[in-house]
Structure formats: structure tokens, C-alpha cells
Design a protein around this motif. Sequence first.
Motif, short mmCIF file in Angstrom:
data_model
loop_
_atom_site.label_atom_id
_atom_site.label_comp_id
_atom_site.label_asym_id
_atom_site.label_seq_id
_atom_site.Cartn_x
_atom_site.Cartn_y
_atom_site.Cartn_z
N LYS A 2 0.91 -1.29 0.07
CA LYS A 2 -0.06 0.14 0.19
C LYS A 2 0.94 1.27 0.21
O LYS A 2 1.86 1.18 0.46
CB LYS A 2 -0.86 0.05 1.27
N TRP A 4 0.30 5.80 -0.20
CA TRP A 4 -0.65 6.89 0.28
C TRP A 4 -0.64 7.84 -0.94
O TRP A 4 0.31 8.13 -1.72
CB TRP A 4 -0.55 7.54 1.45
N LYS A 6 -1.63 11.81 -2.05
CA LYS A 6 -1.42 13.15 -1.79
C LYS A 6 -2.12 14.05 -3.08
O LYS A 6 -1.58 14.11 -4.07
CB LYS A 6 0.10 13.58 -1.56
N LYS A 59 9.03 8.21 -10.48
CA LYS A 59 10.33 8.40 -9.96
C LYS A 59 10.87 6.96 -9.43
O LYS A 59 10.18 6.39 -8.61
CB LYS A 59 10.22 9.43 -8.72
N ARG A 107 -0.25 12.69 -6.23
CA ARG A 107 1.05 12.10 -6.11
C ARG A 107 0.63 10.89 -5.21
O ARG A 107 0.08 10.76 -4.42
CB ARG A 107 2.00 12.95 -5.42
N SER A 109 2.63 7.55 -3.60
CA SER A 109 3.93 7.35 -3.01
C SER A 109 3.86 6.02 -2.32
O SER A 109 2.91 5.71 -1.40
CB SER A 109 4.22 8.34 -1.98
N THR A 112 9.04 4.79 2.05
CA THR A 112 10.58 5.03 1.73
C THR A 112 11.33 3.89 1.78
O THR A 112 12.42 3.28 1.37
CB THR A 112 11.12 6.23 2.20
N LYS A 147 -5.36 6.33 0.49
CA LYS A 147 -4.34 5.13 0.14
C LYS A 147 -4.76 4.55 -1.09
O LYS A 147 -5.70 4.62 -1.63
CB LYS A 147 -4.37 4.04 1.28
N ASP B 86 0.50 0.97 9.20
CA ASP B 86 1.51 1.06 8.23
C ASP B 86 2.40 2.08 8.90
O ASP B 86 3.52 1.91 8.00
CB ASP B 86 0.80 1.20 7.14
N GLN B 87 2.08 2.93 9.22
CA GLN B 87 2.82 4.30 9.60
C GLN B 87 2.87 4.55 11.18
O GLN B 87 1.97 4.09 11.98
CB GLN B 87 2.52 5.56 8.89
N VAL B 135 5.97 17.43 -0.62
CA VAL B 135 4.92 16.29 -0.06
C VAL B 135 6.07 15.49 0.86
O VAL B 135 6.95 15.24 0.55
CB VAL B 135 4.85 15.41 -1.24
N VAL B 137 7.61 12.65 2.94
CA VAL B 137 7.35 11.34 2.99
C VAL B 137 7.70 10.74 4.25
O VAL B 137 8.91 11.12 4.65
CB VAL B 137 8.06 10.73 1.97
N PRO B 138 7.06 10.09 4.93
CA PRO B 138 7.57 9.66 6.38
C PRO B 138 9.11 8.88 6.45
O PRO B 138 9.09 8.12 5.39
CB PRO B 138 6.41 8.51 6.85
N GLY B 139 9.78 9.28 7.11
CA GLY B 139 11.13 8.78 7.11
C GLY B 139 11.53 7.87 8.09
O GLY B 139 12.53 7.92 8.79
N ASN B 140 10.58 6.91 8.45
CA ASN B 140 10.37 5.90 9.57
C ASN B 140 10.62 4.76 8.91
O ASN B 140 9.90 4.30 7.82
CB ASN B 140 9.36 6.01 10.60
#
Lengths: 188, 210
Positions: A2, A4, A6, A59, A107, A109, A112, A147, B86-87, B135, B137-140
Motif C-alpha cells: 500500500k 498513500w 497526496k 520516480k 502524487r 507514494s 520510503t 491510500k 502501516d505508519q 510532499v 514522505v514519512p522517514g521511519n
Amino acid sequence: MKGWVKKTHCFNGLTLLAVALLAGCAFSGGGRSIDDPTSSLVFGYMDMEEAPTSMDYVKLQQVAPRSEAGYWDMGTDDGIMYNQYVPPGSFKVAHFGGSSFLMGEHRYSFPTYGRNATAVTIEVPGIYFIGAYAYQEVDTGFFEADKFSIEPTENPSEKELLNTLLTMDWVEGTQWESRIKNRLAELQ
Amino acid sequence: MKHSTNRLFSLGAIVAAALMAGCVPPSAIKPVDNLSQIDNGKVIVVGKIELTPELEPDEQVLGSSYEEYRNLALVITDTELRQPADQLGIGALTRRINAPLGDNFFVSHEAQPFFILRSWLVMNAEIKVVSPNYVHVPGNAPLLGMFGIDVQPDDRAIYIGTIRYHRDTFFGTEKVEVIDNYQQAKNEFASKFGEQVQLRKSLAMPVMNN
């Protein structure tokens, strides 16, 4: 996997113009020659039928080796995403996006950290198919961020996509003409 | 074409592209240094979190306000088994163990069984000036794996083992091991708390994949 969503604009004429200029554009390869034999072609497909917008940009995150820039643009054309300049390393699609007149700019995403379905590690230069997927919305609570998920699809196939790539202007007269044909021969 | 995400433009919007600037809630699970800090109905939980390969020195990008998260695993627990978010959210942090990577932690917990739902590493936390269109983006980075911890009513201290997370190139969790380093933990426990409290071995038990 999954990710999310934006929404960054409801409507912004300049943004739409910029996206229009980017859509389907040719792009350089971070200084790499298109005939660099160490380059790989990384490509895939996203069916955006169920998405609020089309896919105007993608990207590709360079996970390893780590670099200052960290991201590669992928060319997009009617759901196909591709980059023919990719050096050895580990990569995954980090985010993609697009816009529409009514829905504005979106967007999409992925997290990360961690793998997603598009993750690929390139040790030997070649042609790497990262899969064909369909965008799907994921139900969320009222106060939660939107999501999405991507689900694998069998169509179009790697072979169909390679045949489409073969017709693109950037292929003719480059190493990719023979490399793509060789890969197609392997798929016969 | 390569694209740099580091070039951020000052257009007036200040975003804490970070871990919840200034609003990280305290955890109900506190570190303990001596037995007087253990109330009735509490137990000392001893364990260790390891990551392999280890974090490279420059892998966490933390502003000066977030240095406390360097080499620290946030171990999210609950007394009920549930699918973690998830986060990393504020709510989850109220029942976290702050576990320095590679070192034993000693924390107080209610004397009842509980679950480790997921662990997190804060990889990117800094305050920076960005454009309105930025934007975040969570960095965890999540460390996956759920574990059940058995606590008996007469326990005063338990040892849950070393939970070793193996990560791949993408920071995905390839494998999780629970390693029994009881003797080493017992020695450290004794030097910290004395010999009057027994440290019972109660290794973390994997309950399901997440």
C-alpha cells in the motif's frame, strides 16, 4: 503493497502545463550515453483506469548504492514506464503522479523504507521487467489519508510491452534496438 | 534524468519534515535504574534489539532536535494482539520501549503478558524550509515481526532475549531471530539491581508474520 495519495492542487494552470510538457517526454540519463553497455532498461506498466488521474511521471528510487541524487525519472507513455540508462544497483518505484482537469494533481507514494513489488536489483546489465500492475483505491477511515495499492496484472505482458517500446523514437539506431530484439527472441 | 530531492525552495512554508516535532508523547513504559522505581504490579523487562547489517554512520539523517533517535529502536507494544498501523503514529508511541540498538534495555512494564507489534527506526527527521508543494514522505523504517511476551503474576524481572532484525538492501525485514544471551543479560542485571531479584528467562515468541 500500500501507498498513500497526496492531492497537491485542485487546479493550477501552470502545473498542468508543466505536466503536459513532461508527459511522454524524452529524458537524459544523468550524463550516461544511451549506448552505454553497462546500462539496463527497467520498464513496467501501470493501469490507471481506477485512479483519479493518469500517470504522467514516475520516480525510480536508487536504494543502493546510495547517492546524493537518489532518484531517476522514468519515461511514461500510456501506462508504460521505462528508463534505459539505469546503472547497476538496487531500485524501486518511489512514487508516481499525474493530474486531471477535474481532480487536480495527485502524487501516489510508496513507503520510503522496505520493498515494494517493483523492487529490482541489477547486478548484470540487461532488460528488467518490473511488472504490470493495476492501481486500486484502498478504503480508509474518514480522517485517514487516502491510500492505494497496486495489484499485479497479466496484461500487458512483457513481450507486448517490449514490442511497444521497440516502436519508440529513442530506440531506433541505438543499442536498444538489438538488445530489445534479443530479449524478445528469448521470450519466444 | 536524475533528480535531486535535496533542493528545497524557501517559499514561506516551514514544515517539520520530521518525527512529530515537539509532540512525541511520553511512553508508559519507562526505563529503570534501580528497584525503588518498580511499583507493585510492575515487572522489569530486559532485552536487546539488534539490526544487521548495522546502520551506517550517516544513514540516519537527524536534525539536532532529533539526536535522541540515533541508534534507537522504538519498540511498539500492546497488551492485545492486533495488526499495527502501516505508519508510525502518535498513539502507538505511548506504549513504546526505547531500545538503544545493540545494548540491553531495562524497562518497567505492567505485570501482565504483552505483545511486541512492530519496531521502528527514525531515519529522517529534521526541520527544514520547503515549498508549499512539498510532499512529506514519512522517514521511519519499520522492522517487522510480532512477538508474544509471557509475564507470570509472581515475576519481578523477565529476560525476553535479543531480537535481531536482518534487513535487505531495501530495508525490508528479511528475517528475525530471537537469540538467548541470558547469562550476559543476567550478569548486567545483577550489577545494576543486585542479586535479590531473580531474572526469569521468558524469551519473545514469534506469533505471526506482519
